[in-house]
Design an enzyme around this catalytic site. Sequence first.
Site, PDB file in Angstrom:
ATOM      1  N   LYS A   1     -15.035   3.420   5.699  1.00 32.08           N
ATOM      2  CA  LYS A   1     -15.884   4.211   4.842  1.00 32.08           C
ATOM      3  C   LYS A   1     -16.785   4.978   5.397  1.00 32.08           C
ATOM      4  O   LYS A   1     -16.693   6.218   5.378  1.00 32.08           O
ATOM      5  CB  LYS A   1     -16.071   3.406   3.682  1.00 32.08           C
ATOM      6  CG  LYS A   1     -15.133   2.872   2.950  1.00 32.08           C
ATOM      7  CD  LYS A   1     -15.549   2.443   1.602  1.00 32.08           C
ATOM      8  CE  LYS A   1     -14.775   1.465   0.777  1.00 32.08           C
ATOM      9  NZ  LYS A   1     -15.380   0.714  -0.268  1.00 32.08           N
TER      10      LYS A   1
ATOM     11  N   HIS B   1      17.845  -7.670   8.292  1.00 29.56           N
ATOM     12  CA  HIS B   1      18.510  -6.801   9.219  1.00 29.56           C
ATOM     13  C   HIS B   1      17.445  -5.835   9.997  1.00 29.56           C
ATOM     14  O   HIS B   1      17.678  -4.845  10.384  1.00 29.56           O
ATOM     15  CB  HIS B   1      19.439  -5.882   8.363  1.00 29.56           C
ATOM     16  CG  HIS B   1      20.403  -6.871   7.722  1.00 29.56           C
ATOM     17  ND1 HIS B   1      21.663  -7.027   8.292  1.00 29.56           N
ATOM     18  CD2 HIS B   1      20.468  -7.939   6.657  1.00 29.56           C
ATOM     19  CE1 HIS B   1      22.219  -7.871   7.548  1.00 29.56           C
ATOM     20  NE2 HIS B   1      21.561  -8.394   6.721  1.00 29.56           N
TER      21      HIS B   1
ATOM     22  N   GLU C   1      -7.757 -10.107   3.111  1.00 26.14           N
ATOM     23  CA  GLU C   1      -9.276  -9.585   2.876  1.00 26.14           C
ATOM     24  C   GLU C   1      -9.921 -10.721   2.952  1.00 26.14           C
ATOM     25  O   GLU C   1     -11.267 -10.608   3.081  1.00 26.14           O
ATOM     26  CB  GLU C   1      -9.266  -8.597   1.581  1.00 26.14           C
ATOM     27  CG  GLU C   1     -10.163  -7.521   1.746  1.00 26.14           C
ATOM     28  CD  GLU C   1     -10.056  -6.554   0.666  1.00 26.14           C
ATOM     29  OE1 GLU C   1      -9.562  -5.465   1.047  1.00 26.14           O
ATOM     30  OE2 GLU C   1     -10.703  -6.540  -0.474  1.00 26.14           O
TER      31      GLU C   1
HETATM   32  O1  PA5 Z   1     -10.661  -6.962  -3.397  1.00 22.04           O
HETATM   33  C1  PA5 Z   1     -11.544  -5.977  -3.204  1.00 22.04           C
HETATM   34  O2  PA5 Z   1     -12.850  -6.240  -3.597  1.00 22.04           O
HETATM   35  C2  PA5 Z   1     -11.092  -4.649  -2.874  1.00 22.04           C
HETATM   36  O3  PA5 Z   1      -9.810  -4.622  -2.475  1.00 22.04           O
HETATM   37  C3  PA5 Z   1     -11.364  -3.815  -3.954  1.00 22.04           C
HETATM   38  O4  PA5 Z   1     -10.748  -4.146  -5.364  1.00 22.04           O
HETATM   39  C4  PA5 Z   1     -10.860  -2.328  -3.525  1.00 22.04           C
HETATM   40  O5  PA5 Z   1     -11.570  -1.808  -2.802  1.00 22.04           O
HETATM   41  C5  PA5 Z   1     -11.442  -1.317  -4.924  1.00 22.04           C
HETATM   42  O6  PA5 Z   1     -12.618  -1.239  -5.045  1.00 22.04           O
HETATM   43  P1  PA5 Z   1     -13.293  -0.954  -6.603  1.00 22.04           P
HETATM   44  O7  PA5 Z   1     -12.493  -1.728  -7.603  1.00 22.04           O
HETATM   45  O8  PA5 Z   1     -14.635  -0.838  -6.121  1.00 22.04           O
HETATM   46  O9  PA5 Z   1     -12.875   0.462  -6.499  1.00 22.04           O
END
Ligand code: PA5
Length: 428
Positions: free
Chosen positions: A419, A305, A284
Amino acid sequence: MIELDISRAKAFLSNAEFDGGRKKASEALKTVEKRDGEGAEWLGWRDLLSDPNDAILEQLHSLATAIREEADIFIVCGIGGSYLGARAVIDALSSFFGNKGPEIIYAGHHMSGQYLEELLEYLAEPKADGKPKSVYCNVISKSGTTLETALSFRFIRSWMSDQYPDSLQDRIICTTSAEGGALNKLVDEYGFQKFVIPDNVGGRFSVLTPVGLLPIAVAGIDIRSLFYGAVSKFEELEEDPQSLLNYVAVKHALYQKGKTVDVLTSFEPQLESLGGWLQQLLGESEGKDGNGMFPTVATYSTDLHSLGQFMQDGARTVMETFITVEETTGTLIVDEADQNNDGLNYLAGMRLHEINRGAFEGTIQAHVKGGVPSVVVNLEKLNAQHLGEFIYLYELFTAVYCYSLDVNPFNQPGVEDYKSEMYQLLGK
Ligand code: PA5
């Protein structure tokens, strides 16, 4: 202690390629230190460690101790950075079977109706002694609006408020931003206990805040050792970042040479979730604007495997990161059998750990010969302190590596796209 061995990755680079990566790595570290890069307002995960807050550690520890005494089940309701860190540490340090303390159950990390329905049925089933289960829930969402988490929490909250009308406020703990978001509205409405996620710490960098620390403490893990393990790594790397810079240099240069996949792997199955945490941290952070190595997790020797053929002989676009553990707790030794019918007597007298280690050594040798640059991150032991060191090592690595690619490590604009398509289809 954690040792980084980049020699079997560096061997794939010329001196000039490595030096080029090293220059980029040094500049990127300065960007982190001076806080003058894109996303610098999200560097709070460093401040947590330069100025530890012992009071919050103590508060989390006390609450977790009380929950451990009362709870049969502790639900961790969150997704992405709001649960992967806790799961990584809990899985790494728990027994495979029959853990003491509350059963930890994850929810809010997908939208399977079947899962949620079965979970609610399971919560409602009485214990073996006929008594009802005692359930606690920690809902974790920085934005407070993430659909997977919010939806699951609505069902869990509704079930819990029917079940525990008099103790709901003790049983639900919300971890969210100081202000804003639907979760804060629920805190105001119901008076749930609340822990704050600092504004300057993003989800995937938040494991050392209450996001990760409360569930980890409820699992019976020493959060002080975890936290101060990270502090010790922070101090070590502030003093001497050379090993980290060399690692960034190698990965940077390999990416420039066309390595586009980093397989994060371990021979210890309890580290699979740690691989999941790292996968998110890297993926990410670096996967933006057409950039980045795709991080993926494999557990060996199981996946030798399934993926072994590809790793040895498939497209040469992969590198490998091995997370190893020098000393594990398992003590099983192979006995000499009277009849050597299974042909295994050549292993007699060896600990299973040694055999597993032999599998690792053989695998890395074969893969390197097959053209896969490989990095080894070796933990002396699997304990809270070394995992804390590991967490900070990779938080800093990720930030520096991303800046070396001119990528902002701290945002995730691409995650919004699914989203908005989904919300449109669902009629939001
Ligand atoms: O690293 C990040 O920012 C994301 O993976 C969030 O943690 C994830 O989308 C969850 O978001 P939130 O804590 O606002 O529910």
